[in-house]
Design a protein around this motif. Structure first.
Motif, PDB file in Angstrom:
ATOM      1  N   LYS A   1     -66.403  56.730-152.571  1.00 52.32           N
ATOM      2  CA  LYS A   1     -67.270  55.554-152.504  1.00 52.32           C
ATOM      3  C   LYS A   1     -68.620  55.858-153.147  1.00 52.32           C
ATOM      4  CE  LYS A   1     -64.498  52.752-150.301  1.00 52.32           C
ATOM      5  NZ  LYS A   1     -63.983  51.507-150.951  1.00 52.32           N
ATOM      6  N   GLU A   2     -69.076  57.094-152.932  1.00 58.85           N
ATOM      7  CA  GLU A   2     -70.363  57.502-153.511  1.00 58.85           C
ATOM      8  C   GLU A   2     -70.288  57.493-155.037  1.00 58.85           C
ATOM      9  OE1 GLU A   2     -73.279  61.441-153.685  1.00 58.85           O
ATOM     10  OE2 GLU A   2     -71.672  61.322-152.187  1.00 58.85           O
ATOM     11  N   GLY A   3     -69.168  58.007-155.576  1.00 59.16           N
ATOM     12  CA  GLY A   3     -69.005  58.031-157.024  1.00 59.16           C
ATOM     13  C   GLY A   3     -68.912  56.625-157.604  1.00 59.16           C
ATOM     14  N   GLN A   4     -68.200  55.743-156.926  1.00 55.29           N
ATOM     15  CA  GLN A   4     -68.091  54.364-157.397  1.00 55.29           C
ATOM     16  C   GLN A   4     -69.456  53.675-157.390  1.00 55.29           C
ATOM     17  OE1 GLN A   4     -64.555  52.073-155.949  1.00 55.29           O
ATOM     18  NE2 GLN A   4     -64.096  53.951-154.808  1.00 55.29           N
ATOM     19  N   LYS A   5     -70.236  53.977-156.369  1.00 56.52           N
ATOM     20  CA  LYS A   5     -71.575  53.381-156.281  1.00 56.52           C
ATOM     21  C   LYS A   5     -72.463  53.885-157.413  1.00 56.52           C
ATOM     22  CE  LYS A   5     -75.468  52.769-153.094  1.00 56.52           C
ATOM     23  NZ  LYS A   5     -76.011  53.086-151.743  1.00 56.52           N
ATOM     24  N   ALA A   6     -72.318  55.157-157.738  1.00 52.83           N
ATOM     25  CA  ALA A   6     -73.154  55.751-158.784  1.00 52.83           C
ATOM     26  C   ALA A   6     -72.909  55.105-160.143  1.00 52.83           C
ATOM     27  CB  ALA A   6     -72.896  57.253-158.865  1.00 52.83           C
ATOM     28  N   VAL A   7     -71.669  54.755-160.412  1.00 52.08           N
ATOM     29  CA  VAL A   7     -71.303  54.241-161.732  1.00 52.08           C
ATOM     30  C   VAL A   7     -71.356  52.720-161.805  1.00 52.08           C
ATOM     31  CG1 VAL A   7     -68.808  53.939-161.436  1.00 52.08           C
ATOM     32  CG2 VAL A   7     -69.697  54.785-163.618  1.00 52.08           C
ATOM     33  N   ALA A   8     -71.635  52.064-160.698  1.00 49.91           N
ATOM     34  CA  ALA A   8     -71.499  50.614-160.585  1.00 49.91           C
ATOM     35  C   ALA A   8     -72.329  49.829-161.593  1.00 49.91           C
ATOM     36  CB  ALA A   8     -71.843  50.165-159.169  1.00 49.91           C
ATOM     37  N   LYS A   9     -73.508  50.354-161.986  1.00 50.21           N
ATOM     38  CA  LYS A   9     -74.388  49.601-162.871  1.00 50.21           C
ATOM     39  C   LYS A   9     -74.594  50.278-164.221  1.00 50.21           C
ATOM     40  CE  LYS A   9     -76.933  47.417-159.074  1.00 50.21           C
ATOM     41  NZ  LYS A   9     -78.269  47.179-158.469  1.00 50.21           N
ATOM     42  N   VAL A  10     -73.678  51.155-164.576  1.00 51.29           N
ATOM     43  CA  VAL A  10     -73.808  51.872-165.843  1.00 51.29           C
ATOM     44  C   VAL A  10     -73.641  50.932-167.030  1.00 51.29           C
ATOM     45  CG1 VAL A  10     -72.692  53.577-167.337  1.00 51.29           C
ATOM     46  CG2 VAL A  10     -73.184  54.137-164.955  1.00 51.29           C
ATOM     47  N   ALA A  11     -72.716  49.957-166.934  1.00 52.82           N
ATOM     48  CA  ALA A  11     -72.477  48.977-167.998  1.00 52.82           C
ATOM     49  C   ALA A  11     -72.655  47.575-167.432  1.00 52.82           C
ATOM     50  CB  ALA A  11     -71.079  49.162-168.574  1.00 52.82           C
ATOM     51  N   GLN A  12     -72.562  46.575-168.305  1.00 53.37           N
ATOM     52  CA  GLN A  12     -72.746  45.193-167.865  1.00 53.37           C
ATOM     53  C   GLN A  12     -71.692  44.779-166.845  1.00 53.37           C
ATOM     54  OE1 GLN A  12     -73.225  42.614-171.352  1.00 53.37           O
ATOM     55  NE2 GLN A  12     -74.168  44.327-172.444  1.00 53.37           N
ATOM     56  N   ALA A  13     -70.479  45.301-167.003  1.00 56.61           N
ATOM     57  CA  ALA A  13     -69.404  45.075-166.029  1.00 56.61           C
ATOM     58  C   ALA A  13     -68.641  46.373-165.861  1.00 56.61           C
ATOM     59  CB  ALA A  13     -68.473  43.956-166.497  1.00 56.61           C
ATOM     60  N   VAL A  14     -68.460  46.797-164.615  1.00 59.16           N
ATOM     61  CA  VAL A  14     -67.778  48.066-164.337  1.00 59.16           C
ATOM     62  C   VAL A  14     -66.617  47.823-163.380  1.00 59.16           C
ATOM     63  CG1 VAL A  14     -67.989  50.386-163.389  1.00 59.16           C
ATOM     64  CG2 VAL A  14     -69.899  49.377-164.667  1.00 59.16           C
ATOM     65  N   ALA A  15     -65.425  48.280-163.778  1.00 57.53           N
ATOM     66  CA  ALA A  15     -64.246  48.242-162.908  1.00 57.53           C
ATOM     67  C   ALA A  15     -64.025  49.643-162.374  1.00 57.53           C
ATOM     68  CB  ALA A  15     -63.016  47.772-163.686  1.00 57.53           C
ATOM     69  N   SER A  16     -64.013  49.774-161.026  1.00 55.69           N
ATOM     70  CA  SER A  16     -63.933  51.126-160.453  1.00 55.69           C
ATOM     71  C   SER A  16     -62.978  51.212-159.265  1.00 55.69           C
ATOM     72  CB  SER A  16     -65.317  51.599-160.015  1.00 55.69           C
ATOM     73  OG  SER A  16     -65.824  50.751-158.985  1.00 55.69           O
ATOM     74  N   GLY A  17     -62.149  50.217-159.072  1.00 60.04           N
ATOM     75  CA  GLY A  17     -61.257  50.226-157.913  1.00 60.04           C
ATOM     76  C   GLY A  17     -60.006  51.076-158.099  1.00 60.04           C
ATOM     77  N   ASN A  18     -59.148  51.047-157.065  1.00 62.27           N
ATOM     78  CA  ASN A  18     -57.853  51.718-157.104  1.00 62.27           C
ATOM     79  C   ASN A  18     -57.981  53.209-157.400  1.00 62.27           C
ATOM     80  OD1 ASN A  18     -55.072  51.737-156.811  1.00 62.27           O
ATOM     81  ND2 ASN A  18     -54.672  51.222-158.948  1.00 62.27           N
ATOM     82  N   GLN A  19     -58.907  53.858-156.706  1.00 59.65           N
ATOM     83  CA  GLN A  19     -59.100  55.294-156.893  1.00 59.65           C
ATOM     84  C   GLN A  19     -58.027  56.091-156.146  1.00 59.65           C
ATOM     85  OE1 GLN A  19     -61.400  56.750-158.942  1.00 59.65           O
ATOM     86  NE2 GLN A  19     -61.962  54.659-159.576  1.00 59.65           N
ATOM     87  N   ARG A  20     -57.772  57.295-156.631  1.00 59.77           N
ATOM     88  CA  ARG A  20     -56.796  58.189-155.999  1.00 59.77           C
ATOM     89  C   ARG A  20     -57.533  59.288-155.227  1.00 59.77           C
ATOM     90  NH1 ARG A  20     -53.815  60.453-160.763  1.00 59.77           N
ATOM     91  NH2 ARG A  20     -55.669  59.837-161.944  1.00 59.77           N
ATOM     92  N   THR A  21     -56.838  59.871-154.265  1.00 58.08           N
ATOM     93  CA  THR A  21     -57.439  60.919-153.437  1.00 58.08           C
ATOM     94  C   THR A  21     -56.728  62.244-153.686  1.00 58.08           C
ATOM     95  OG1 THR A  21     -57.979  59.309-151.706  1.00 58.08           O
ATOM     96  CG2 THR A  21     -58.009  61.650-151.092  1.00 58.08           C
ATOM     97  N   PRO A  22     -57.442  63.279-154.138  1.00 60.23           N
ATOM     98  CA  PRO A  22     -56.794  64.564-154.406  1.00 60.23           C
ATOM     99  C   PRO A  22     -56.541  65.335-153.113  1.00 60.23           C
ATOM    100  CG  PRO A  22     -59.132  64.762-154.795  1.00 60.23           C
ATOM    101  CD  PRO A  22     -58.873  63.312-154.451  1.00 60.23           C
ATOM    102  N   TYR A  23     -55.535  66.211-153.145  1.00 60.89           N
ATOM    103  CA  TYR A  23     -55.284  67.071-151.996  1.00 60.89           C
ATOM    104  C   TYR A  23     -56.441  68.056-151.829  1.00 60.89           C
ATOM    105  CZ  TYR A  23     -50.520  65.283-152.306  1.00 60.89           C
ATOM    106  OH  TYR A  23     -49.433  64.462-152.347  1.00 60.89           O
ATOM    107  N   ASP A  24     -56.955  68.535-152.950  1.00 59.48           N
ATOM    108  CA  ASP A  24     -58.119  69.411-152.951  1.00 59.48           C
ATOM    109  C   ASP A  24     -58.769  69.299-154.330  1.00 59.48           C
ATOM    110  OD1 ASP A  24     -56.826  71.301-154.808  1.00 59.48           O
ATOM    111  OD2 ASP A  24     -55.601  71.853-153.061  1.00 59.48           O
ATOM    112  N   GLU A  25     -59.850  70.007-154.550  1.00 64.60           N
ATOM    113  CA  GLU A  25     -60.612  69.894-155.791  1.00 64.60           C
ATOM    114  C   GLU A  25     -59.791  70.296-157.014  1.00 64.60           C
ATOM    115  OE1 GLU A  25     -63.733  68.785-158.144  1.00 64.60           O
ATOM    116  OE2 GLU A  25     -63.413  68.454-156.005  1.00 64.60           O
ATOM    117  N   GLU A  26     -58.785  71.135-156.832  1.00 63.94           N
ATOM    118  CA  GLU A  26     -57.991  71.619-157.955  1.00 63.94           C
ATOM    119  C   GLU A  26     -56.740  70.782-158.220  1.00 63.94           C
ATOM    120  OE1 GLU A  26     -59.157  74.079-159.798  1.00 63.94           O
ATOM    121  OE2 GLU A  26     -60.881  74.146-158.447  1.00 63.94           O
TER     122      GLU A  26
END
Length: 451
Positions: free
Chosen positions: A418-443
């Motif tokens: 959610k933090e990453g989506q918020k960070a990128v939300a206003k980078v362009a005039q319109a930003v699509a950032s939904g349907n994110q995946r969750t990793p088991y770990d960083e690798e």
């Protein structure tokens, strides 16, 4: 009417069968008698043909043989379309000018060809009020069905009936076509069907071609289909070509498909404006398509050689470029350094939409793009289906000024919190950032499509 006879012991019988469209007519009885007659109607020509062949096979299994002098083909002969090379050349020179088609219609009428009437019916739908256009389209559909034998011939008409061939007609000719097996029970030979289509007068002005499943049996390979496409004489004036129109993973896995060698197509179809390829094992070679406006390659593992072929190509009119890189486990190769010619805007002066999708180096792209020369000329950027983390999102946010001119930015199906989506939300005039995946770990981040 084909006549089969069976004589053995005291038996002396005949059996006759005729197939005409969707109608089967059978007559049987003792040799020397008039016998009995039965007529069967089917919903489609394909069903009638299937019943026709099955019943003949059954009689042959029981010992019936074709009588001497009898014609074993129950289909009526079909008329061949009249052709006029000079009038065709005029249409090919100005494919969007209806005058050429109307001139052809006038000539065809003198030849007694039903295509003349179809041209006029479809012409009446152009620039007409909605009600008039709808009525004309329905009339054209009925006309095509009634004159399928003359306009298509038996084989292509049957393929339309069983949906291995789908067509869109324009001013009496096929403008768009899709060929592909329908399901696991399909027996359609796609290279053979495509060859028949390309050789038919009705497809002389074919503009858009889509190739679906070549085979549900084993690996889905397009080598033979591409060979037919490359050897078409005369070749239709294709503007759009889509190789690999299948649903993955429902119909086949994307990496189980072998696209093959595209190089022979470039000289045959130099007027292509749109090329889309889905699958694995694709060989581009030196790409020479000067009229191309849109190029898309969708794969689960794009090898390094293919990446280099794409970024080295000269695309003077290309407006949209979309590349799926895929997973290393499925053959993907290369990274940001291999995209340098593209990032430096070499050979793509008209590019406005760029998709660098399904990559395992998306965070590296986030770092490279703000400093790239290509970014300034883009209107849309797609970094979806990759491995972008919150770190990549923060990099984009920190360089928001470089991306601010973009009309759209797509970062869906990555690994943003959610933090990453918020960070990128206003980078362009319109930003699509939904349907994110969750990793088991960083690798364990991976590109969305591999197999």
């Amino acid at each position: 009417m084909p006549r089969y006879e069976f004589t053995e012991g005291s038996s002396s019988k005949f059996w006759e069968i005729t197939l005409e469209g969707t109608t089967l007519t059978k007559r049987w009885g003792r040799i020397g008698s008039d016998g009995q007659e039965k007529v069967e109607e089917f919903d489609s020509k394909a069903e009638a043909k299937k019943a026709y062949e099955a019943q003949i096979h059954e009689k042959e299994r029981k010992g019936y043989t074709l009588a001497e002098g009898s014609d074993g083909d129950g289909e009526e002969a079909t008329a061949e379309s009249a052709v006029n090379p000079d009038l065709e050349a005029a249409i090919l020179a100005k494919p969007d000018d209806v005058k050429g088609y109307l001139a052809y219609a006038a000539w065809l009428e003198g030849e007694g060809d039903p295509r003349a009437e179809l041209i006029r019916i479809q012409h009446s739908a152009l620039d007409a009020p909605a009600a008039t256009a709808t009525a004309a389209r329905k009339k054209a559909e009925k006309f095509i069905e009634e004159h399928a034998d003359e306009l298509l011939g038996e084989s292509l008409a049957e393929a339309v009936s069983d949906e291995s061939l789908k067509l869109e007609w324009h001013l009496g000719f096929i403008r768009e076509a899709r060929v592909g097996q329908v399901d696991y029970d399909s027996v359609a030979d796609i290279p053979e069907l495509l060859g028949e289509l390309l050789a038919h007068p009705s497809a002389r002005f074919l503009s858009r071609l889509t190739i679906g499943m070549a085979s549900f049996d084993g690996e889905n390979e397009y080598d033979d289909t591409l060979e037919v496409l490359a050897k078409a004489k005369p070749a239709p004036p294709l503007r759009s070509l889509f190789i690999g129109d299948f649903e993955f993973p429902d119909e086949t896995e994307i990496s189980w498909t072998q696209v093959g060698d595209l190089k022979p197509l470039y000289k045959v179809y130099p007027q292509l404006q749109e090329l889309r390829v889905r699958g694995g094992e694709v060989d581009f070679g030196k790409i020479d398509l000067p009229e191309l406006r849109s190029f898309t390659v969708e794969t689960g593992g794009l090898h390094l050689g293919a990446v280099k072929d794409i970024v080295k190509a000269k695309w003077p009119k290309l407006e949209s470029l979309e590349i799926w890189f895929g997973q290393e486990n499925y053959g993907a190769g290369g990274g940001v350094k291999d995209l340098k010619p593209l990032l430096d805007a070499e050979g793509v002066p008209a590019l406005r939409k760029l998709g660098l999708r399904n990559a395992e180096f998306t965070d590296d792209l986030c770092a490279a793009l703000p400093k790239s020369k290509i970014l300034a000329q883009l209107q849309e950027l797609d970094l979806s289906m990759g491995t972008m983390s919150d770190e990549g999102a923060r990099t984009l946010a920190e360089n928001a000024k470089a991306f601010g001119h973009l009309k759209s930015l797509d970062v869906t199906q990555n690994f943003l919190t959610k933090e990453g989506q918020k960070a990128v939300a206003k980078v362009a005039q319109a930003v699509a950032s939904g349907n994110q995946r969750t990793p088991y770990d960083e690798e364990s981040r991976y590109a969305a499509v591999g197999e």
